[in-house]
Scaffold this motif. Structure first.
Motif, mmCIF file in Angstrom:
data_model
loop_
_atom_site.group_PDB
_atom_site.id
_atom_site.type_symbol
_atom_site.label_atom_id
_atom_site.label_comp_id
_atom_site.label_asym_id
_atom_site.label_seq_id
_atom_site.Cartn_x
_atom_site.Cartn_y
_atom_site.Cartn_z
ATOM 1 N N SER A 1 55.031 37.375 50.939
ATOM 2 C CA SER A 1 54.474 38.706 51.230
ATOM 3 C C SER A 1 54.752 39.678 50.093
ATOM 4 C CB SER A 1 55.055 39.265 52.525
ATOM 5 O OG SER A 1 54.733 38.427 53.600
ATOM 6 N N GLU A 2 55.991 39.659 49.576
ATOM 7 C CA GLU A 2 56.336 40.546 48.459
ATOM 8 C C GLU A 2 55.512 40.213 47.222
ATOM 9 O OE1 GLU A 2 60.528 40.012 47.985
ATOM 10 O OE2 GLU A 2 61.026 41.320 49.686
ATOM 11 N N HIS A 3 55.307 38.920 46.957
ATOM 12 C CA HIS A 3 54.526 38.502 45.790
ATOM 13 C C HIS A 3 53.064 38.917 45.933
ATOM 14 C CE1 HIS A 3 53.613 36.253 42.197
ATOM 15 N NE2 HIS A 3 52.628 35.644 42.840
ATOM 16 N N GLN A 4 52.508 38.774 47.117
ATOM 17 C CA GLN A 4 51.120 39.194 47.333
ATOM 18 C C GLN A 4 50.973 40.689 47.123
ATOM 19 O OE1 GLN A 4 50.118 37.804 51.235
ATOM 20 N NE2 GLN A 4 49.588 35.741 50.535
ATOM 21 N N GLU A 5 51.936 41.463 47.585
ATOM 22 C CA GLU A 5 51.905 42.921 47.402
ATOM 23 C C GLU A 5 52.016 43.267 45.923
ATOM 24 O OE1 GLU A 5 50.906 46.299 48.909
ATOM 25 O OE2 GLU A 5 51.170 44.558 50.182
ATOM 26 N N TYR A 6 52.888 42.557 45.198
ATOM 27 C CA TYR A 6 53.037 42.776 43.759
ATOM 28 C C TYR A 6 51.724 42.455 43.037
ATOM 29 C CZ TYR A 6 54.436 42.015 38.943
ATOM 30 O OH TYR A 6 54.499 42.050 37.572
ATOM 31 N N GLN A 7 51.086 41.351 43.410
ATOM 32 C CA GLN A 7 49.834 40.948 42.758
ATOM 33 C C GLN A 7 48.712 41.955 43.017
ATOM 34 O OE1 GLN A 7 51.020 39.034 40.464
ATOM 35 N NE2 GLN A 7 49.337 37.598 40.618
ATOM 36 N N LYS A 8 48.744 42.647 44.146
ATOM 37 C CA LYS A 8 47.742 43.669 44.414
ATOM 38 C C LYS A 8 47.863 44.826 43.434
ATOM 39 C CE LYS A 8 47.216 42.864 49.365
ATOM 40 N NZ LYS A 8 47.459 43.428 50.696
ATOM 41 N N ASN A 9 49.077 45.102 42.964
ATOM 42 C CA ASN A 9 49.319 46.200 42.034
ATOM 43 C C ASN A 9 49.264 45.760 40.578
ATOM 44 O OD1 ASN A 9 49.734 47.956 44.178
ATOM 45 N ND2 ASN A 9 51.897 47.425 44.288
ATOM 46 N N ASN A 10 49.188 44.465 40.330
ATOM 47 C CA ASN A 10 49.188 43.929 38.976
ATOM 48 C C ASN A 10 47.760 43.946 38.418
ATOM 49 O OD1 ASN A 10 49.422 42.474 36.637
ATOM 50 N ND2 ASN A 10 50.397 40.691 37.581
ATOM 51 N N SER B 1 41.115 40.107 43.579
ATOM 52 C CA SER B 1 40.003 41.061 43.531
ATOM 53 C C SER B 1 40.225 42.261 44.448
ATOM 54 C CB SER B 1 38.693 40.359 43.909
ATOM 55 O OG SER B 1 38.800 39.836 45.220
ATOM 56 N N ARG B 2 41.325 42.287 45.174
ATOM 57 C CA ARG B 2 41.587 43.377 46.113
ATOM 58 C C ARG B 2 42.639 44.341 45.565
ATOM 59 N NH1 ARG B 2 44.075 39.804 50.360
ATOM 60 N NH2 ARG B 2 44.795 38.958 48.426
ATOM 61 N N LEU B 3 42.465 44.805 44.346
ATOM 62 C CA LEU B 3 43.448 45.705 43.760
ATOM 63 C C LEU B 3 43.556 46.968 44.597
ATOM 64 C CD1 LEU B 3 42.657 45.438 39.958
ATOM 65 C CD2 LEU B 3 44.616 44.509 41.171
ATOM 66 N N SER B 4 44.792 47.338 44.937
ATOM 67 C CA SER B 4 44.991 48.530 45.744
ATOM 68 C C SER B 4 45.305 49.751 44.875
ATOM 69 C CB SER B 4 46.118 48.299 46.749
ATOM 70 O OG SER B 4 47.335 48.081 46.067
ATOM 71 N N VAL B 5 45.574 49.530 43.596
ATOM 72 C CA VAL B 5 45.891 50.623 42.683
ATOM 73 C C VAL B 5 44.677 50.888 41.804
ATOM 74 C CG1 VAL B 5 47.353 51.315 40.757
ATOM 75 C CG2 VAL B 5 48.323 50.048 42.652
ATOM 76 N N LEU B 6 44.342 52.154 41.668
ATOM 77 C CA LEU B 6 43.248 52.498 40.773
ATOM 78 C C LEU B 6 43.753 52.445 39.340
ATOM 79 C CD1 LEU B 6 41.695 55.520 42.675
ATOM 80 C CD2 LEU B 6 40.791 53.208 42.490
ATOM 81 N N VAL B 7 43.095 51.651 38.517
ATOM 82 C CA VAL B 7 43.478 51.533 37.119
ATOM 83 C C VAL B 7 42.910 52.736 36.378
ATOM 84 C CG1 VAL B 7 43.289 50.091 35.070
ATOM 85 C CG2 VAL B 7 43.464 49.026 37.312
ATOM 86 N N PRO B 8 43.749 53.467 35.627
ATOM 87 C CA PRO B 8 43.240 54.644 34.903
ATOM 88 C C PRO B 8 42.167 54.253 33.899
ATOM 89 C CG PRO B 8 45.636 54.466 34.724
ATOM 90 C CD PRO B 8 45.154 53.244 35.413
ATOM 91 N N GLN B 9 41.162 55.080 33.816
ATOM 92 C CA GLN B 9 40.065 54.839 32.898
ATOM 93 C C GLN B 9 40.266 55.642 31.619
ATOM 94 O OE1 GLN B 9 37.689 52.518 33.541
ATOM 95 N NE2 GLN B 9 38.934 52.112 35.358
ATOM 96 N N ARG B 10 39.573 55.258 30.571
ATOM 97 C CA ARG B 10 39.659 55.938 29.294
ATOM 98 C C ARG B 10 39.349 57.417 29.471
ATOM 99 N NH1 ARG B 10 37.301 52.763 24.174
ATOM 100 N NH2 ARG B 10 38.935 51.360 24.785
ATOM 101 N N GLY B 11 40.165 58.254 28.849
ATOM 102 C CA GLY B 11 39.959 59.689 28.944
ATOM 103 C C GLY B 11 40.866 60.357 29.967
#
Length: 179
Positions: A46-55, A61-71
């Protein structure tokens, strides 16, 4: 008296707990619960799956963190509070100290001159030293003189001609302390 290094593993379910007399007294005993192993594995999973969501490099394909875009302000910067951010701050502090130390060395071994510094608005007294003299003196302080000089020039603390300075070839180049 003989010691036996064999480890007895008693596998148990929730209902089955071995009696103390069932295990041999002369062997080292390690009771491992299958339920405990399963719970530990599930917790890690469970901890690894949660970490992979933020990686951001994960193929999840279910990223829970928005990756900052250029600018955006935090684009290309580590997460706040992370160890990477702390290492960057520590490196910045270390380099700033080395730049200050370089400026002190130039003040100490340099010669004061009354000139107008090219490319800046400063006039009056400045301290200058040739690269050869600075290199001979500074080699006992640090082995990163050219990199520190480039950083100091980028910060507007020193001026010299050329993009890169090479030992012996550029020994005559004058390095001027602006501030």
């Amino acid at each position: 008296m003989e010691t036996n290094s064999m480890i007895t593993v008693a596998m148990e379910t929730e209902d089955e707990v071995p009696e103390p007399g069932q295990l041999s007294n002369d062997s080292a005993t390690c009771i491992v619960s299958v339920k405990g192993l399963k719970d530990n594995w599930q917790k890690w999973s469970s901890e690894h799956q949660e970490y992979q969501k933020n990686n951001p490099f994960s193929h999840d394909s279910r990223l829970s963190v928005l990756v900052p875009q250029r600018g955006q302000d935090d684009y290309g910067r580590p997460l706040q509070g992370s160890r990477t951010e702390q290492r960057g701050k520590d490196a910045h502090t270390h380099i700033s100290r080395e730049v200050q130390e370089l400026c002190e060395v130039i003040k100490t071994i340099g010669e004061p001159r009354d000139i107008i510094v090219t490319g800046s608005r400063n006039t009056g007294k400045v301290t200058s030293v040739t690269f050869g003299k600075l290199f001979e003196h500074y080699v006992t302080v640090s082995n990163k003189l050219v990199g520190i000089l480039l950083r100091a020039r980028k910060q507007g603390l020193v001026e010299f001609e050329g993009e890169m300075l090479w030992q012996r070839k550029d020994d005559h180049v004058v390095i001027t302390l602006v501030q």
